[in-house]
Scaffold this motif. Structure first.
Motif, mmCIF file in Angstrom:
data_model
loop_
_atom_site.group_PDB
_atom_site.id
_atom_site.type_symbol
_atom_site.label_atom_id
_atom_site.label_comp_id
_atom_site.label_asym_id
_atom_site.label_seq_id
_atom_site.Cartn_x
_atom_site.Cartn_y
_atom_site.Cartn_z
ATOM 1 N N PRO A 1 0.791 -1.236 0.000
ATOM 2 C CA PRO A 1 0.000 0.000 0.000
ATOM 3 C C PRO A 1 0.827 1.293 0.000
ATOM 4 O O PRO A 1 0.471 2.250 -0.689
ATOM 5 N N LEU A 2 1.913 1.333 0.732
ATOM 6 C CA LEU A 2 2.705 2.554 0.797
ATOM 7 C C LEU A 2 3.374 2.857 -0.544
ATOM 8 O O LEU A 2 3.339 3.995 -1.025
ATOM 9 N N SER A 3 3.957 1.856 -1.170
ATOM 10 C CA SER A 3 4.620 2.060 -2.464
ATOM 11 C C SER A 3 3.627 2.423 -3.554
ATOM 12 O O SER A 3 3.871 3.333 -4.348
ATOM 13 N N THR A 4 2.494 1.721 -3.607
ATOM 14 C CA THR A 4 1.526 2.028 -4.660
ATOM 15 C C THR A 4 0.928 3.423 -4.468
ATOM 16 O O THR A 4 0.677 4.122 -5.446
ATOM 17 N N LEU A 5 0.751 3.835 -3.228
ATOM 18 C CA LEU A 5 0.277 5.198 -2.967
ATOM 19 C C LEU A 5 1.304 6.212 -3.458
ATOM 20 O O LEU A 5 0.958 7.197 -4.117
ATOM 21 N N ALA A 6 2.573 5.972 -3.161
ATOM 22 C CA ALA A 6 3.632 6.898 -3.576
ATOM 23 C C ALA A 6 3.742 6.962 -5.097
ATOM 24 O O ALA A 6 3.874 8.043 -5.676
ATOM 25 N N PHE A 7 3.686 5.825 -5.773
ATOM 26 C CA PHE A 7 3.791 5.812 -7.226
ATOM 27 C C PHE A 7 2.540 6.370 -7.897
ATOM 28 O O PHE A 7 2.592 6.784 -9.052
ATOM 29 N N GLY A 8 1.413 6.382 -7.205
ATOM 30 C CA GLY A 8 0.173 6.888 -7.777
ATOM 31 C C GLY A 8 -0.020 8.374 -7.574
ATOM 32 O O GLY A 8 -1.062 8.921 -7.931
ATOM 33 N N THR A 9 0.949 9.055 -7.020
ATOM 34 C CA THR A 9 0.838 10.477 -6.724
ATOM 35 C C THR A 9 1.701 11.298 -7.677
ATOM 36 O O THR A 9 2.849 10.955 -7.926
ATOM 37 N N ASP A 10 1.108 12.349 -8.216
ATOM 38 C CA ASP A 10 1.874 13.286 -9.040
ATOM 39 C C ASP A 10 1.383 14.696 -8.732
ATOM 40 O O ASP A 10 0.748 14.911 -7.709
ATOM 41 N N ALA A 11 1.636 15.632 -9.598
ATOM 42 C CA ALA A 11 1.292 17.027 -9.324
ATOM 43 C C ALA A 11 -0.142 17.378 -9.728
ATOM 44 O O ALA A 11 -0.535 18.530 -9.619
ATOM 45 N N SER A 12 -0.922 16.407 -10.158
ATOM 46 C CA SER A 12 -2.286 16.704 -10.584
ATOM 47 C C SER A 12 -3.243 16.695 -9.390
ATOM 48 O O SER A 12 -2.867 16.376 -8.268
ATOM 49 N N PHE A 13 -4.492 17.005 -9.663
ATOM 50 C CA PHE A 13 -5.522 17.010 -8.627
ATOM 51 C C PHE A 13 -6.093 15.613 -8.392
ATOM 52 O O PHE A 13 -6.836 15.394 -7.454
ATOM 53 N N TYR A 14 -5.766 14.696 -9.277
ATOM 54 C CA TYR A 14 -6.343 13.354 -9.214
ATOM 55 C C TYR A 14 -5.353 12.370 -8.612
ATOM 56 O O TYR A 14 -4.158 12.499 -8.769
ATOM 57 N N ARG A 15 -5.885 11.368 -7.956
ATOM 58 C CA ARG A 15 -5.029 10.315 -7.412
ATOM 59 C C ARG A 15 -5.640 8.975 -7.798
ATOM 60 O O ARG A 15 -6.758 8.655 -7.403
ATOM 61 N N LEU A 16 -4.916 8.229 -8.573
ATOM 62 C CA LEU A 16 -5.295 6.873 -8.923
ATOM 63 C C LEU A 16 -4.224 5.964 -8.344
ATOM 64 O O LEU A 16 -3.053 6.094 -8.674
ATOM 65 N N ILE A 17 -4.607 5.075 -7.482
ATOM 66 C CA ILE A 17 -3.640 4.209 -6.820
ATOM 67 C C ILE A 17 -3.554 2.894 -7.598
ATOM 68 O O ILE A 17 -4.553 2.170 -7.710
ATOM 69 N N PRO A 18 -2.398 2.594 -8.141
ATOM 70 C CA PRO A 18 -2.252 1.365 -8.926
ATOM 71 C C PRO A 18 -2.289 0.125 -8.038
ATOM 72 O O PRO A 18 -1.981 0.176 -6.849
ATOM 73 N N LYS A 19 -2.678 -0.989 -8.625
ATOM 74 C CA LYS A 19 -2.661 -2.273 -7.921
ATOM 75 C C LYS A 19 -1.257 -2.847 -7.875
ATOM 76 O O LYS A 19 -0.899 -3.555 -6.942
ATOM 77 N N LEU A 20 -0.465 -2.548 -8.902
ATOM 78 C CA LEU A 20 0.883 -3.088 -9.027
ATOM 79 C C LEU A 20 1.732 -2.087 -9.793
ATOM 80 O O LEU A 20 1.280 -1.504 -10.775
ATOM 81 N N VAL A 21 2.951 -1.887 -9.335
ATOM 82 C CA VAL A 21 3.917 -1.045 -10.036
ATOM 83 C C VAL A 21 5.113 -1.927 -10.363
ATOM 84 O O VAL A 21 5.615 -2.652 -9.500
ATOM 85 N N ILE A 22 5.533 -1.873 -11.623
ATOM 86 C CA ILE A 22 6.691 -2.651 -12.063
ATOM 87 C C ILE A 22 7.707 -1.701 -12.661
ATOM 88 O O ILE A 22 7.381 -0.910 -13.542
ATOM 89 N N ARG A 23 8.925 -1.759 -12.153
ATOM 90 C CA ARG A 23 10.024 -0.961 -12.705
ATOM 91 C C ARG A 23 10.748 -1.830 -13.739
ATOM 92 O O ARG A 23 11.418 -2.793 -13.394
#
Length: 59
Positions: A24-46
């Motif tokens: 949850p912490l990583s997906t929250l961090a990766f789902g945040t940018d400078a926009s007004f919207y927040r979409l939290i991904p289920k999985l992030v792959i580098r």
């Protein structure tokens, strides 16, 4: 909604654990940018190569 079990199994075989983020912490961090919207991904792959991207898209 959760990700399909087959996709997760195949992604685990393709990408090492240190480059897959589903806690949850990583997906929250990766789902945040400078926009007004927040979409939290289920999985992030580098990914590290174009071949990995192609393989993941085929899954």
């Amino acid at each position: 909604m959760t990700l399909p079990v087959n996709f997760l199994r195949d992604a685990q075989q393709l990408i090492p654990a240190e480059r897959r983020f589903d806690d949850p912490l990583s997906t929250l961090a990766f789902g945040t940018d400078a926009s007004f919207y927040r979409l939290i991904p289920k999985l992030v792959i580098r990914v590290e190569s174009e071949d990995e991207v192609v393989s993941l898209l085929k899954l």
